[in-house]
Design a protein around this motif. Structure first.
Motif, PDB file in Angstrom:
ATOM      1  N   SER A 243       0.781  -1.314  -0.207  1.00 41.63           N
ATOM      2  CA  SER A 243       0.017  -0.032   0.134  1.00 41.63           C
ATOM      3  C   SER A 243       1.047   1.001  -0.011  1.00 41.63           C
ATOM      4  N   GLY A 244       2.042   1.201   0.589  1.00 44.69           N
ATOM      5  CA  GLY A 244       2.722   2.286   0.790  1.00 44.69           C
ATOM      6  C   GLY A 244       3.184   2.411  -0.692  1.00 44.69           C
ATOM      7  N   VAL A 245       3.503   1.883  -1.607  1.00 39.69           N
ATOM      8  CA  VAL A 245       4.170   1.482  -2.693  1.00 39.69           C
ATOM      9  C   VAL A 245       3.442   2.288  -4.060  1.00 39.69           C
ATOM     10  N   ALA A 246       2.067   2.356  -3.684  1.00 44.19           N
ATOM     11  CA  ALA A 246       0.194   2.452  -4.746  1.00 44.19           C
ATOM     12  C   ALA A 246       0.863   4.341  -5.058  1.00 44.19           C
TER      13      ALA A 246
ATOM     14  N   VAL B 178       7.525   1.043  -9.888  1.00 46.86           N
ATOM     15  CA  VAL B 178       7.005   2.040 -10.045  1.00 46.86           C
ATOM     16  C   VAL B 178       8.824   3.550  -9.687  1.00 46.86           C
ATOM     17  N   PHE B 179       8.111   5.286  -9.968  1.00 46.97           N
ATOM     18  CA  PHE B 179       8.840   5.451  -9.639  1.00 46.97           C
ATOM     19  C   PHE B 179       8.197   7.371  -9.545  1.00 46.97           C
ATOM     20  N   THR B 180       8.941   7.911  -8.396  1.00 48.76           N
ATOM     21  CA  THR B 180       8.635   9.089  -8.231  1.00 48.76           C
ATOM     22  C   THR B 180       9.506   9.911  -8.822  1.00 48.76           C
TER      23      THR B 180
ATOM     24  N   VAL C  45       5.081   8.102 -11.027  1.00 51.00           N
ATOM     25  CA  VAL C  45       5.225   7.587 -12.830  1.00 51.00           C
ATOM     26  C   VAL C  45       4.659   5.611 -12.644  1.00 51.00           C
ATOM     27  N   GLY C  46       4.414   5.395 -13.297  1.00 55.20           N
ATOM     28  CA  GLY C  46       4.404   3.381 -13.572  1.00 55.20           C
ATOM     29  C   GLY C  46       3.830   3.290 -14.823  1.00 55.20           C
ATOM     30  N   GLY C  47       3.898   1.573 -14.853  1.00 58.70           N
ATOM     31  CA  GLY C  47       4.285   0.985 -13.798  1.00 58.70           C
ATOM     32  C   GLY C  47       4.025  -0.576 -14.824  1.00 58.70           C
TER      33      GLY C  47
ATOM     34  N   ARG D   8      10.385   2.573  -6.724  1.00 59.17           N
ATOM     35  CA  ARG D   8      10.142   1.265  -5.069  1.00 59.17           C
ATOM     36  C   ARG D   8       9.055   0.293  -6.331  1.00 59.17           C
ATOM     37  N   VAL D   9       8.829  -1.221  -5.850  1.00 61.42           N
ATOM     38  CA  VAL D   9       8.252  -2.003  -5.881  1.00 61.42           C
ATOM     39  C   VAL D   9       7.724  -2.944  -4.990  1.00 61.42           C
TER      40      VAL D   9
END
Length: 306
Positions: free
Chosen positions: A39-42, A182-184, A215-217, A256-257
């Motif tokens: 959830s913290g990645v979403a 994803v990445f931010t 940005v994903g994903g 993040r993954v």
């Protein structure tokens, strides 16, 4: 009455908050604390995705309304307008009736034949998960780190929200990972989200938040690899810049993954064994936020029914 909730992602915390605010003595036990969970990645845009079952649309509608109310007072929840572009003409989704401003895109970009725009909640998970913890604690609940290979037997009611961990806690091999990378990037003034239809494993979405942009994903079924893949990150960027060209020069903050907990259908049901009630609530795929409050309401009703 004491209730143990297993799992501290958005599903577990939402269920725990509902129960604690309804007067139950709630303790959350989890291997991963909230910011360490999937959830913290979403990107956490309200949008039913990678979830199945005939109750999904109803849970999604309930959550949409809840987030709409939260957006009036909670900074981590914002209503944002955006567009999704589709490869082929597509009927309105079954959940579209909850949207107040859904419209077809008149002239989709080259390569797309359809699209729609609408306003939807965007939930900033690093802040929102902490908000849920504060609500839980304010209602008398507790959050505890614990590595569990099975459900605890120290309470008459246990709510199993272990996500991918339900393979162990529910002995359910039908729960499988769908890997999301994803990445931010730094926020450069983007206010609208964008998504583009693509193949099921190569996703494309750009979701702005207050201080960054997600940005994903990817949507890679059966892939347990939680390491960031540099080649995949470059491919994600190439897809995303077709929607938002400014991303090409944006400063990358973090990669993040996360492993989405997929299942043939979301499981939300009560099972009684002797004098113990176990409520299973897992298998939400990529729709944890989208289904969270709808499922939390159903879990509360299942606890009340006993």
């Amino acid at each position: 009455m004491r209730v143990i909730v297993v799992g501290a992602g958005v599903i577990g915390l939402s269920c725990a908050v509902r129960l604690a605010e309804s007067g139950y003595d709630v303790a959350v036990f989890a291997r991963d604390l909230p910011l360490e969970t999937t959830s913290g990645v979403a990107a956490a845009i309200w949008y039913p995705f990678l979830s199945a079952g005939d109750r999904v649309a109803g849970w999604a509608r309930t959550s949409y309304r809840e987030f709409g109310e939260l957006a009036e007072s909670e900074p981590s929840v914002q209503l944002r307008h955006g567009k999704e572009y589709l490869l082929e003409p597509t009927p309105d989704p079954v959940w579209a009736d909850v949207l107040t401003d859904m419209q077809r895109v008149g002239s989709p970009p080259p390569g797309f034949r359809d699209g729609w725009s609408f306003t939807t909640p965007v939930v900033e998970m690093p802040l929102y998960l902490q908000y849920l913890v504060k609500r839980l604690e304010a209602a008398g609940g507790t959050l505890n780190r614990a590595a569990l290979s099975a459900l605890p037997n120290t309470a008459a009611i246990v709510v199993n929200c272990a996500g991918i961990g339900a393979r162990l806690t529910a002995a359910d091999p039908t729960v499988t990972p769908i890997r999301g990378q994803v990445f931010t990037v730094e926020q450069f003034g983007l206010t609208e989200w964008s998504m583009a239809d693509s193949n099921s494993e190569e996703l494309c979405y750009v979701v702005p938040r207050s201080n960054d942009i997600v940005v994903g994903g990817t949507g890679q079924p059966g892939n347990w690899d939680v390491a960031v893949d540099d080649k995949t990150a470059r491919e994600i960027l190439e897809r995303a810049v077709k929607l938002v060209p400014q991303l090409r020069k944006a400063k990358v903050l973090r990669h993040r993954v996360g492993l989405r907990p997929a299942r043939p259908s979301v499981r939300c049901e009560s099972v009684r064994t002797g004098d113990r009630q176990v409520i299973h609530c897992y298998g939400h795929g990529g729709s944890g936020i989208t289904l969270s409050w709808g499922c939390a309401d159903e879990v509360l009703e299942l606890v009340r029914e006993g």
